[in-house]
Write an enzyme that holds these catalytic residues in place. Structure first.
Site, mmCIF file in Angstrom:
data_model
loop_
_atom_site.group_PDB
_atom_site.id
_atom_site.type_symbol
_atom_site.label_atom_id
_atom_site.label_comp_id
_atom_site.label_asym_id
_atom_site.label_seq_id
_atom_site.Cartn_x
_atom_site.Cartn_y
_atom_site.Cartn_z
ATOM 1 N N ASP A 186 -23.815 74.061 -4.275
ATOM 2 C CA ASP A 186 -22.895 73.780 -5.360
ATOM 3 C C ASP A 186 -23.521 74.411 -6.612
ATOM 4 O OD1 ASP A 186 -20.736 72.526 -6.802
ATOM 5 O OD2 ASP A 186 -22.200 71.063 -7.496
ATOM 6 N N ASP B 248 -22.453 73.853 -10.488
ATOM 7 C CA ASP B 248 -22.575 73.014 -11.680
ATOM 8 C C ASP B 248 -23.308 71.715 -11.360
ATOM 9 O OD1 ASP B 248 -20.861 74.582 -13.656
ATOM 10 O OD2 ASP B 248 -19.503 74.364 -11.960
#
Length: 227
Positions: free
Chosen positions: A9, A11
């Protein structure tokens, strides 16, 4: 050697962008609707795509034209402020480089747009080490659906059971589990308790070494073979 991969991922895991996104969402909701968005409300939806954030915070689905305009506004403002406000998370670059040197394939599967992803990965030097980028526009269903992780594995040519996902949000952990992948939860934006469904929860990327990734993917592969 059987190919293995880490799917990141972005952010909250590789880049520190949560505060900026929160400020931008607050500005949009204040100017457009005269509404205040609390930190707790934002935390509950952080890690999903712009459209899901808008719908969740409004409590309904707005007209498509308005929804897209709000999403575009958040992205435009993000690109404007990112060079000054977005930074790498501690040990992010070092961990990516370590895995690359060990022969691991790597992808980013993010709820952010291609525009935002391209900007920050080039800005922070991550694009040199990441082979595949799966962004919000690439899948019909965002997290917690497994689509983005499965597409990343397909593009990497690595079987799902040979992938380790690194996430900071419950929606992403659920997506990883549905994809049949091992998952590390990094407690940067959520409490460890909120990430309890991950195979392992750590405080930061500094808590992970190469043997940790190897153990996770080997354990998941054994479950797949024996299950």
């Amino acid at each position: 050697m059987i190919p293995q991969a880490v799917i990141w991922d972005m952010d909250g895991v590789l880049i520190d962008s949560g505060d900026l996104y929160y400020q931008l969402v607050c500005e949009v909701f204040s100017s457009e609707f005269g509404r205040t968005v609390t930190r707790e409300q934002f935390k509950a939806v952080f890690g999903t795509n712009n459209l899901s954030v808008i719908r969740s915070l409004l409590g309904y689905t707005p007209p498509p034209e308005l929804e897209q305009r709000l999403s575009d506004r958040v992205d435009e403002e993000f690109c404007r402020y990112a060079p000054e406000h977005v930074r790498l998370m501690p040990c992010a670059l070092e961990t990516v480089q370590m895995l690359s040197a060990a022969g691991w394939r790597q992808a980013i599967a993010t709820s952010s747009s291609h525009r935002n992803t391209r900007l920050v990965t080039e800005l922070l030097g991550l694009n040199r080490w990441i082979e595949v980028f799966v962004c919000a526009e690439d899948v019909a269903r965002g997290k917690p659906a497994p689509d983005s992780f499965l597409l990343a594995a397909e593009r990497l040519a690595v079987k799902p059971e040979r992938c380790v996902v690194v996430e900071d949000a419950p929606a992403g952990i659920q997506a990883a589990r549905l994809a049949g992948m091992a998952c590390v939860g990094v407690a940067t934006t959520q409490t460890p308790a909120a990430l309890a469904q991950a195979d392992r929860v750590v405080g930061s990327l500094a808590d992970l070494a190469l043997p940790d990734f190897e153990a996770l993917v080997n354990r998941r592969s054994n479950v797949y073979v024996n299950g």
